[in-house]
Motif scaffolding. Structure first.
Motif, mmCIF file in Angstrom:
data_model
loop_
_atom_site.group_PDB
_atom_site.id
_atom_site.type_symbol
_atom_site.label_atom_id
_atom_site.label_comp_id
_atom_site.label_asym_id
_atom_site.label_seq_id
_atom_site.Cartn_x
_atom_site.Cartn_y
_atom_site.Cartn_z
ATOM 1 N N UNK A 1 28.977 9.170 -64.181
ATOM 2 C CA UNK A 1 30.528 9.300 -64.175
ATOM 3 C C UNK A 1 31.095 10.589 -64.650
ATOM 4 N N UNK A 2 30.522 11.156 -65.731
ATOM 5 C CA UNK A 2 31.050 12.389 -66.186
ATOM 6 C C UNK A 2 30.843 13.745 -65.231
ATOM 7 N N UNK A 3 29.834 13.551 -64.327
ATOM 8 C CA UNK A 3 29.514 14.776 -63.664
ATOM 9 C C UNK A 3 30.118 14.461 -62.267
ATOM 10 N N UNK A 4 30.543 13.260 -61.803
ATOM 11 C CA UNK A 4 31.122 12.705 -60.551
ATOM 12 C C UNK A 4 32.120 13.787 -60.231
ATOM 13 N N UNK A 5 33.144 14.280 -61.129
ATOM 14 C CA UNK A 5 34.372 15.208 -60.656
ATOM 15 C C UNK A 5 33.773 16.418 -60.098
ATOM 16 N N UNK A 6 32.639 16.999 -60.864
ATOM 17 C CA UNK A 6 32.268 18.324 -60.499
ATOM 18 C C UNK A 6 31.450 18.439 -59.166
ATOM 19 N N UNK A 7 30.765 17.096 -58.845
ATOM 20 C CA UNK A 7 30.137 16.887 -57.526
ATOM 21 C C UNK A 7 31.171 17.013 -56.456
ATOM 22 N N UNK A 8 32.217 16.257 -56.637
ATOM 23 C CA UNK A 8 33.288 15.865 -55.504
ATOM 24 C C UNK A 8 34.039 17.438 -55.292
ATOM 25 N N UNK A 9 34.051 18.323 -56.383
ATOM 26 C CA UNK A 9 34.776 19.596 -56.278
ATOM 27 C C UNK A 9 34.057 20.398 -55.289
ATOM 28 N N UNK A 10 32.572 20.392 -55.811
ATOM 29 C CA UNK A 10 31.616 21.187 -54.763
ATOM 30 C C UNK A 10 31.504 20.644 -53.365
ATOM 31 N N UNK A 11 31.653 19.481 -53.212
ATOM 32 C CA UNK A 11 31.417 18.894 -51.738
ATOM 33 C C UNK A 11 32.768 19.528 -50.860
ATOM 34 N N UNK A 12 34.071 19.320 -51.767
ATOM 35 C CA UNK A 12 35.162 19.893 -50.956
ATOM 36 C C UNK A 12 35.219 21.210 -50.550
ATOM 37 N N UNK A 13 34.697 21.962 -51.621
ATOM 38 C CA UNK A 13 34.468 23.518 -51.359
ATOM 39 C C UNK A 13 33.410 23.765 -50.100
ATOM 40 N N UNK A 14 32.494 22.973 -50.040
ATOM 41 C CA UNK A 14 31.284 23.329 -48.977
ATOM 42 C C UNK A 14 31.980 22.870 -47.656
ATOM 43 N N UNK A 15 32.997 21.659 -47.706
ATOM 44 C CA UNK A 15 33.643 21.385 -46.468
ATOM 45 C C UNK A 15 34.501 22.399 -46.047
ATOM 46 N N UNK A 16 35.109 23.043 -46.967
ATOM 47 C CA UNK A 16 36.144 23.996 -46.565
ATOM 48 C C UNK A 16 35.568 25.471 -45.713
ATOM 49 N N UNK A 17 34.653 25.675 -46.523
ATOM 50 C CA UNK A 17 33.531 26.938 -46.197
ATOM 51 C C UNK A 17 32.986 26.461 -44.729
ATOM 52 N N UNK A 18 32.384 25.393 -44.443
ATOM 53 C CA UNK A 18 32.084 24.928 -43.151
ATOM 54 C C UNK A 18 33.088 24.798 -41.895
ATOM 55 N N UNK B 1 35.967 26.555 -41.882
ATOM 56 C CA UNK B 1 36.417 28.021 -41.762
ATOM 57 C C UNK B 1 35.335 28.772 -40.763
ATOM 58 N N UNK B 2 33.757 28.566 -41.285
ATOM 59 C CA UNK B 2 32.795 29.172 -40.164
ATOM 60 C C UNK B 2 32.976 28.783 -38.791
ATOM 61 N N UNK B 3 33.116 27.524 -38.545
ATOM 62 C CA UNK B 3 33.268 26.872 -37.271
ATOM 63 C C UNK B 3 34.508 27.335 -36.444
ATOM 64 N N UNK B 4 35.695 27.497 -37.072
ATOM 65 C CA UNK B 4 36.775 28.145 -36.653
ATOM 66 C C UNK B 4 36.637 29.586 -35.951
ATOM 67 N N UNK B 5 35.762 30.403 -36.990
ATOM 68 C CA UNK B 5 35.660 31.627 -36.918
ATOM 69 C C UNK B 5 34.758 32.065 -35.706
ATOM 70 N N UNK B 6 33.767 31.031 -35.295
ATOM 71 C CA UNK B 6 32.756 31.155 -34.280
ATOM 72 C C UNK B 6 33.480 30.846 -33.276
#
Length: 291
Positions: free
Chosen positions: A109-126, A128-133
């Motif tokens: 439960x302590x690490x869950x917020x960090x995991x959610x933030x990391x997943x959110x960043x990965x989704x945003x990068x993906x 942006x990459x898709x629209x760039x292509x």
């Protein structure tokens, strides 16, 4: 000679179906002191303050209101002096497996917020990459060339494949059957037999097993595994209390129940029906993993 309060307590005990031995297991008070309370013989108690404490535990175990009982029969009570009263019985001690499970859940439960933030960043990068292509593939920068006759023509795009190349057939990929997920193993519980106060059940089902113990009235409950190690430290549970046991790593569980009609057992959501109509009984469940 029985006093009036002792008579009420004894009648309540008999109505519950308890013997003095059963009540000794439930309250942890020696049998001779329980008999002394019923007979009104308080001189045998270890101290005057112990008289009220023992009577309260006796009354709670048989379903009487201890405060009302003591108030109605205070004339029968001996005068008290400044003695130390024994501490009430400690609450059931959780097993090491339950403590470790709770600690692991806390760390997750302590690490869950960090995991959610990391997943959110990965989704945003993906994204942006898709629209760039997509923008790169649809860039309208094809050159327009004029031939010798003065007629303009559009140069073929570099991404346009030669006419002679054959496109891969997509139908072959679509025809491959999808793998089916394995079906959940079936659950089956049956009575293997009874021997005195003991009923043995056979359980066949998933390897992950969870037993829910819910108490609707005062009852003495204890649980051990196949090696005799405590899963629940034997103690009295009151109405409204419950315990959940993870039995995934044990092959057998043995339950000792005082006032069994007050205890409801549910294994993986399946209620366990008592085979015998006994107040005090043992429940043994043997586990076999389904294939």
């Amino acid at each position: 000679m029985l006093n009036e309060m002792g008579t009420r307590l004894k009648e309540a005990r008999i109505a519950k179906g308890y013997s003095l031995e059963d009540l000794q297991d439930v309250t942890k008070i020696q049998k001779r002191y329980l008999a002394g309370i019923e007979e009104g013989n308080y001189s045998m108690m270890p101290g005057q303050f112990y008289v009220r404490a023992f009577i309260k535990q006796y009354a709670d175990a048989v379903g009487l209101n201890a405060d009302e009982l003591l108030e109605q029969h205070k004339a029968e009570m001996p005068e008290t002096t400044k003695e130390q009263v024994s501490k009430p019985m400690a609450a059931p001690v959780r097993s090491r497996r339950q403590a470790m499970s709770k600690s692991s859940s806390s760390r997750i439960n302590e690490k869950m917020p960090m995991v959610i933030v990391a997943l959110f960043i990965v989704v945003i990068v993906a994204v942006m990459w898709f629209f760039f292509n997509m923008l790169g593939e649809n860039d309208p920068t094809d050159e327009v060339t004029e031939n010798d006759d003065g007629v303009q023509y559009e140069a073929p795009s570099e991404n346009t494949p030669p006419a002679s190349e054959e496109e891969p057939a997509e139908e072959e990929a679509e025809e491959q059957p999808e793998e089916e997920e394995p079906a959940e193993p079936e659950t089956e519980i049956s009575v293997a037999g009874t021997d005195g106060q003991t009923t043995t059940y056979q359980w066949t089902g998933p390897a992950e097993r969870e037993l829910l113990i819910e108490v609707t009235g005062p009852s003495w409950v204890g649980a051990t595994d196949e090696n005799g190690e405590n899963l629940i430290e034997a103690a009295t549970m009151q109405a409204g209390q419950s315990e959940t046991l993870d039995l995934s790593e044990v092959s057998l569980v043995r339950l000792r129940l005082g006032a069994a009609p007050n205890v409801d057992l549910t294994l993986n959501g399946e209620p366990i029906e008592y085979e015998q109509d006994l107040t005090t009984q043992n429940i043994v469940i043997e586990f076999t993993d389904a294939e």
